[in-house]
Design an enzyme around this catalytic site. Sequence first.
Site, PDB file in Angstrom:
ATOM      1  CE  LYS A 193      15.205  45.631  20.500  1.00  0.00           C
ATOM      2  NZ  LYS A 193      15.747  46.900  20.039  1.00  0.00           N
ATOM      3  CE  LYS A 210      11.918  47.499  21.716  1.00  0.00           C
ATOM      4  NZ  LYS A 210      12.948  48.339  21.192  1.00  0.00           N
TER       5      LYS A 210
HETATM    6  C1  PBG Z   1      16.380  49.151  17.773  1.00  0.00           C
HETATM    7  C2  PBG Z   1      15.075  49.514  18.404  1.00  0.00           C
HETATM    8  C3  PBG Z   1      13.872  48.901  18.070  1.00  0.00           C
HETATM    9  C4  PBG Z   1      12.898  49.504  18.847  1.00  0.00           C
HETATM   10  C5  PBG Z   1      13.519  50.465  19.650  1.00  0.00           C
HETATM   11  N1  PBG Z   1      14.882  50.451  19.366  1.00  0.00           N
HETATM   12  C6  PBG Z   1      13.503  47.896  17.075  1.00  0.00           C
HETATM   13  C7  PBG Z   1      14.416  46.880  16.589  1.00  0.00           C
HETATM   14  O1  PBG Z   1      15.085  46.223  17.372  1.00  0.00           O
HETATM   15  O2  PBG Z   1      14.468  46.713  15.375  1.00  0.00           O
HETATM   16  C8  PBG Z   1      11.460  49.096  18.770  1.00  0.00           C
HETATM   17  C9  PBG Z   1      10.462  50.037  19.251  1.00  0.00           C
HETATM   18  C10 PBG Z   1       9.070  49.713  18.831  1.00  0.00           C
HETATM   19  O3  PBG Z   1       8.787  48.745  18.083  1.00  0.00           O
HETATM   20  O4  PBG Z   1       8.202  50.461  19.276  1.00  0.00           O
HETATM   21  N2  PBG Z   1      17.505  49.643  18.333  1.00  0.00           N
END
Ligand code: PBG
Length: 334
Positions: A203, A257
């Site tokens: 991620k 992601k």
């Molecule tokens: C954080 C989390 C994020 C998303 C899902 N869980 C964003 C972040 O890391 O700030 C992003 C999902 C999206 O942008 O659709 N735990």
Amino acid sequence: MTDFPQRFPATRLRRIRQSGWVRNLTAETTLTPQDLIWSLIVHDGDTPLIPIDSMPGINRLNVAEAAKAAARASALGIPAIAIFPHINPAHKDETGRECLNPDGLIPRAIKAMKAAAPDVGIICDVALDPFTTHGHDGLIDEDGYVLNDETVDTLVKQALVQADAGADIVAPSDMMDGRIGAIRAALESAGHTNTMILSYAAKYASGFYGPYRDAIGSATALKGDKQTYQQTPANTDEALREVAMDIAEGADMVMVKPGLPYLDIVQRVSSQFGVPTMVFQVSGEYAQIMAAHDRGWIDGPRVMMEALMAFKRAGASGIITYYADLAAERLQTS
Ligand code: PBG
């Protein structure tokens, strides 16, 4: 593949593109509703639907609407739903304690959705950001640094609350080191031996999460960024190390992601490890397409379907997307 002669006009590659049936017959990749995971934002108020400005067409759902959505997913052949909470600011604090409430929003949503559609898998995000006043995924020290091992202790408890409430898959999205092993061990000792872990293994610290942070109400709160825990966009070998460690620690599936800007990572992970590899088409990817569509600059649904196919072509086994229901409808009628 190229060690046989392919010469014009014996070979005219346009022959196999001349009509729909032969294009379908020779398609190397297929996309079906079964490849989709529907991402939904749930909230703990009474209003059924609250539109999210930065994600045209997407609403925050209350628990009753989330249950209806689960039934809709079942009817459309969508195998699973990933839920993300928008927590009432009154329930947020420095440590995100609300994530451990067994009667909190997520446990209530899980139960309502399972009751409405027992055959649809429920995936829960394990991370503290929806619950903390500072918007970080973990516990912070005086300098705002996100503490690893202390955070892992809370994530383990959060995952157990979700599993107890009936979550099929817990999905840590926080990027702390060692959390997969800790969660797996805790699930085993609690008797949740069949609870799956989908690790957000690769991620990245990405600007594409902007609309999501609006959607869950953590954007204005977030102090600083998440670069000390999420991955640097420049790196790809590091993603493979993350994935290797998470598999060794007990992840059943891994995720990459964001999606489209990181297709190279999807391809490397899926081809090197051969484990179920999910990809997340994140909020900013959704917003880009829909905003351009709303201005009449692109055909949004067409671009969506093309992006979803690209994930499959890169080797993804499943795709998390806010567009899952509409994509499934299109796939059923095409
Ligand atoms: C954080 C989390 C994020 C998303 C899902 N869980 C964003 C972040 O890391 O700030 C992003 C999902 C999206 O942008 O659709 N735990």
